[in-house]
Scaffold this active site. Sequence first.
Site, PDB file in Angstrom:
ATOM      1  N   CYS A 243      42.975  14.631  11.750  1.00  0.00           N
ATOM      2  CA  CYS A 243      41.530  14.357  11.793  1.00  0.00           C
ATOM      3  C   CYS A 243      40.955  13.784  10.504  1.00  0.00           C
ATOM      4  O   CYS A 243      40.505  12.641  10.479  1.00  0.00           O
ATOM      5  CB  CYS A 243      40.791  15.641  12.143  1.00  0.00           C
TER       6      CYS A 243
HETATM    7  N1  LIG Z   1      44.769  18.597  16.499  1.00  0.00           N
HETATM    8  C1  LIG Z   1      43.543  18.951  16.160  1.00  0.00           C
HETATM    9  O1  LIG Z   1      43.364  19.935  15.476  1.00  0.00           O
HETATM   10  C2  LIG Z   1      42.331  18.160  16.624  1.00  0.00           C
HETATM   11  C3  LIG Z   1      41.060  18.698  16.358  1.00  0.00           C
HETATM   12  C4  LIG Z   1      39.941  18.020  16.792  1.00  0.00           C
HETATM   13  C5  LIG Z   1      40.083  16.814  17.464  1.00  0.00           C
HETATM   14  N2  LIG Z   1      41.323  16.284  17.712  1.00  0.00           N
HETATM   15  C6  LIG Z   1      41.395  15.033  18.462  1.00  0.00           C
HETATM   16  O2  LIG Z   1      41.893  15.303  19.765  1.00  0.00           O
HETATM   17  C7  LIG Z   1      42.696  14.210  20.231  1.00  0.00           C
HETATM   18  C8  LIG Z   1      44.074  14.694  20.621  1.00  0.00           C
HETATM   19  O3  LIG Z   1      44.704  15.220  19.458  1.00  0.00           O
HETATM   20  P1  LIG Z   1      45.987  16.150  19.527  1.00  0.00           P
HETATM   21  O4  LIG Z   1      46.087  16.752  18.184  1.00  0.00           O
HETATM   22  O5  LIG Z   1      45.965  17.031  20.711  1.00  0.00           O
HETATM   23  O6  LIG Z   1      47.120  15.033  19.747  1.00  0.00           O
HETATM   24  P2  LIG Z   1      48.648  15.308  20.165  1.00  0.00           P
HETATM   25  O7  LIG Z   1      49.411  14.124  19.679  1.00  0.00           O
HETATM   26  O8  LIG Z   1      49.064  16.668  19.753  1.00  0.00           O
HETATM   27  O9  LIG Z   1      48.611  15.310  21.745  1.00  0.00           O
HETATM   28  C9  LIG Z   1      48.320  14.206  22.508  1.00  0.00           C
HETATM   29  C10 LIG Z   1      49.110  14.283  23.810  1.00  0.00           C
HETATM   30  O10 LIG Z   1      48.714  13.191  24.604  1.00  0.00           O
HETATM   31  C11 LIG Z   1      49.865  12.715  25.300  1.00  0.00           C
HETATM   32  N3  LIG Z   1      49.591  11.365  25.759  1.00  0.00           N
HETATM   33  C12 LIG Z   1      49.533  10.216  25.071  1.00  0.00           C
HETATM   34  N4  LIG Z   1      49.223   9.202  25.880  1.00  0.00           N
HETATM   35  C13 LIG Z   1      49.079   9.708  27.126  1.00  0.00           C
HETATM   36  C14 LIG Z   1      48.766   9.167  28.393  1.00  0.00           C
HETATM   37  N5  LIG Z   1      48.539   7.872  28.547  1.00  0.00           N
HETATM   38  N6  LIG Z   1      48.717  10.000  29.436  1.00  0.00           N
HETATM   39  C15 LIG Z   1      48.972  11.320  29.301  1.00  0.00           C
HETATM   40  N7  LIG Z   1      49.266  11.893  28.130  1.00  0.00           N
HETATM   41  C16 LIG Z   1      49.321  11.096  27.052  1.00  0.00           C
HETATM   42  C17 LIG Z   1      50.965  12.822  24.258  1.00  0.00           C
HETATM   43  O11 LIG Z   1      52.240  12.818  24.834  1.00  0.00           O
HETATM   44  C18 LIG Z   1      50.618  14.172  23.626  1.00  0.00           C
HETATM   45  O12 LIG Z   1      51.242  15.246  24.282  1.00  0.00           O
HETATM   46  C19 LIG Z   1      42.687  13.181  19.109  1.00  0.00           C
HETATM   47  O13 LIG Z   1      41.676  12.256  19.337  1.00  0.00           O
HETATM   48  C20 LIG Z   1      42.350  14.010  17.893  1.00  0.00           C
HETATM   49  O14 LIG Z   1      41.714  13.245  16.888  1.00  0.00           O
HETATM   50  C21 LIG Z   1      42.449  16.948  17.307  1.00  0.00           C
END
Ligand SMILES: NC(=O)c1ccc[n+]([C@@H]2O[C@H](COP(=O)([O-])OP(=O)(O)OC[C@H]3O[C@@H](n4cnc5c(N)ncnc54)[C@H](O)[C@@H]3O)[C@@H](O)[C@H]2O)c1
Length: 452
Positions: A290
Site C-alpha cells: 500500500c
Molecule cells: N494487503 C493489504 O494489507 C491491503 C490493505 C488495504 C488495501 N489493499 C488493496 O487491496 C487490493 C488487493 O490486495 P491484496 O493484498 O489482497 O493482493 P494479493 O496479491 O494478496 O491478492 C490478490 C489476489 O487476486 C488474484 N487475482 C488476480 N487477478 C485476478 C483475476 N482476474 N480474477 C481473480 N483473481 C485474481 C490473485 O491471484 C491473488 O490471489 C489491492 O488493491 C491492495 O492495494 C491491500
Amino acid sequence: MTTAVVTDSFVDQLNSKIQQRQARVGIIGLGYVGLPLALLYSEQRFKVTGFDIDPRKIEMLAKGGSYICRIATEEIQAAKINGFTATSDYSELSAMDAIIICVPTPLNEYHEPDLSFITTTTHAIAPHLRAGQLVVLESTTYPGTTEEVMIPILEKENKLALKASRGTTLGSNEFLVAFSPEREDPGNTSVARRDIPKVVGGLNAMASDVACTLYGSIFNRTVPVSSPSAAEMTKLLENIYRCVNIALVNELKLLCLRMGIDIWEVIGAASTKPFGFHPFYPGPGLGGHCIPVDPFYLSWKAKEWDFRTRFIELAGEININMPYHVIQSVGKALNSRKKSINGARVLVLGVAYKKDVDDLRESPAITIIELLQKEGAEVSYNDPYFPIIGKGRKYDLQMKCAELDDLAKYDCVLIVTDHSDYDYKRIVQEAQLVVDSRNATRGIHSHKIVLC
Ligand SMILES: NC(=O)c1ccc[n+]([C@@H]2O[C@H](COP(=O)([O-])OP(=O)(O)OC[C@H]3O[C@@H](n4cnc5c(N)ncnc54)[C@H](O)[C@@H]3O)[C@@H](O)[C@H]2O)c1
C-alpha cells in the site's frame, strides 16, 4: 438465463436477503484482502464463493488449507462447513447477489498505475452480470477508476444490455455499483477487524444503501460517502497521510543522527502530548503493497488535471532513499572496525516489510540485500516467515533462510525487520556488530549496537 424483474421493492428484498444471510456473496481475488473478507462473511453464515485465477490457491482452499500465515487452517475448514467454496469458474458469478473485487493494483515499471488486474477481472465478470446485482470494487486505486474504467467495461460487455443504476429508482435492466476501500492493517491485533469502520461510496443512493447493508453485516459501522470517487480518494488520503508522515520522521531521523539526538526518545516524548500529535516511526524504507504504491496512483491521475502532488513526490524521494542510508550506515559501522562492505559477511535479520507479517511485497529488505551484494558483501538472511526468498516481480534472489545459531561468524548483523520473536539480547551478545534500523535493541546497552 432469465432476467430478474428489478424494481425499488427489489432493493428492499435484496437488503432483507442480506440481513437474513440469504444473499450469495462472491469475492474475486483471494489474497491478503479477499480471503479474510470471505471468512468474515462466512462466519456470519453467508454462503460465500471465492474466485481466483491462481489454481494453487483454489486447490489449497479445496483441501481446507491456508496459504496466509495468520489465517489458521481451522478457519478455512469452518468456512467450508458454512458453504464456502473457491473456484476459477466465473460462470458461477451469475448466481451471486453481491460481487466484491479484491484484485491487486500495483505500479508498472514506469511507476504508473497498473490497472490490468482490475480490467481483466471486469472483462471476466461482464458476460455473467445480471440485473439487480451489486458490484463493489475494493482494490485501492485513483479516483475515477470505478466510473471511468470499471463501469464502461461492465456496461459494454454484458450480454443483457444492462446499465449501472445512476438514478433514484432501479430499472429492470440495471445493476448496482459501489467502491469501498479495504482498511486492513496486517499484524495489528489492537483493533478487531469488525471495529474498523467501512467507507462506502455508491454510484447512487440505492447502491450505497445495499452496500452499507452488506458491509454492515460484518462491520460495526459503515460510513457512506457521496460517490465512488470520494471513497477512492478517502483511501488514498489515508495512505498518503502515512507516507508523508513516515517521510517526515525519516528525514528528522537523519538530522537527529547527525546531531547526536535519539529520534526514538524524541518521538516517545512527543507522543505524551494528549492532542494534536500522532506518532510515526522511522525505518529502513517503506514496504508493503500500500504505502509505497498507492500515493503514486494519485500523483499519476493528478497530471490529467495539470496538477503536481508535491508532498507525494517529496515523501517518495525521502522514503526511497532510506535503504541507501542503511547501506551507508553499515559501511560506516564496518569502517569503524577497519572493515569494508566488500567481502563482509552480513546477516540481514527480518525481511518481511514489517514486523510479524509474512508479506515480502515491496520490502526494503530486498533492496538492501541487493545493494549489499552489489557492494561485494556476502549476504545471508534470517526470517521465520520466509524459509526461502525466490523470485518476485522485481527480484530474483534465490536465498535460503540461515540458522540463527552462529552469529559471531558475521561481520555485521543488520536488523531490517523487528519481528517480536527475536531474542535481541542474545543477538547482541553473540554478534560482533549489530546495525539496527528499527530501534529493536532499545533498552540493551552495548558498544556493538549502531542505530541507523
Ligand atoms: N494487503 C493489504 O494489507 C491491503 C490493505 C488495504 C488495501 N489493499 C488493496 O487491496 C487490493 C488487493 O490486495 P491484496 O493484498 O489482497 O493482493 P494479493 O496479491 O494478496 O491478492 C490478490 C489476489 O487476486 C488474484 N487475482 C488476480 N487477478 C485476478 C483475476 N482476474 N480474477 C481473480 N483473481 C485474481 C490473485 O491471484 C491473488 O490471489 C489491492 O488493491 C491492495 O492495494 C491491500
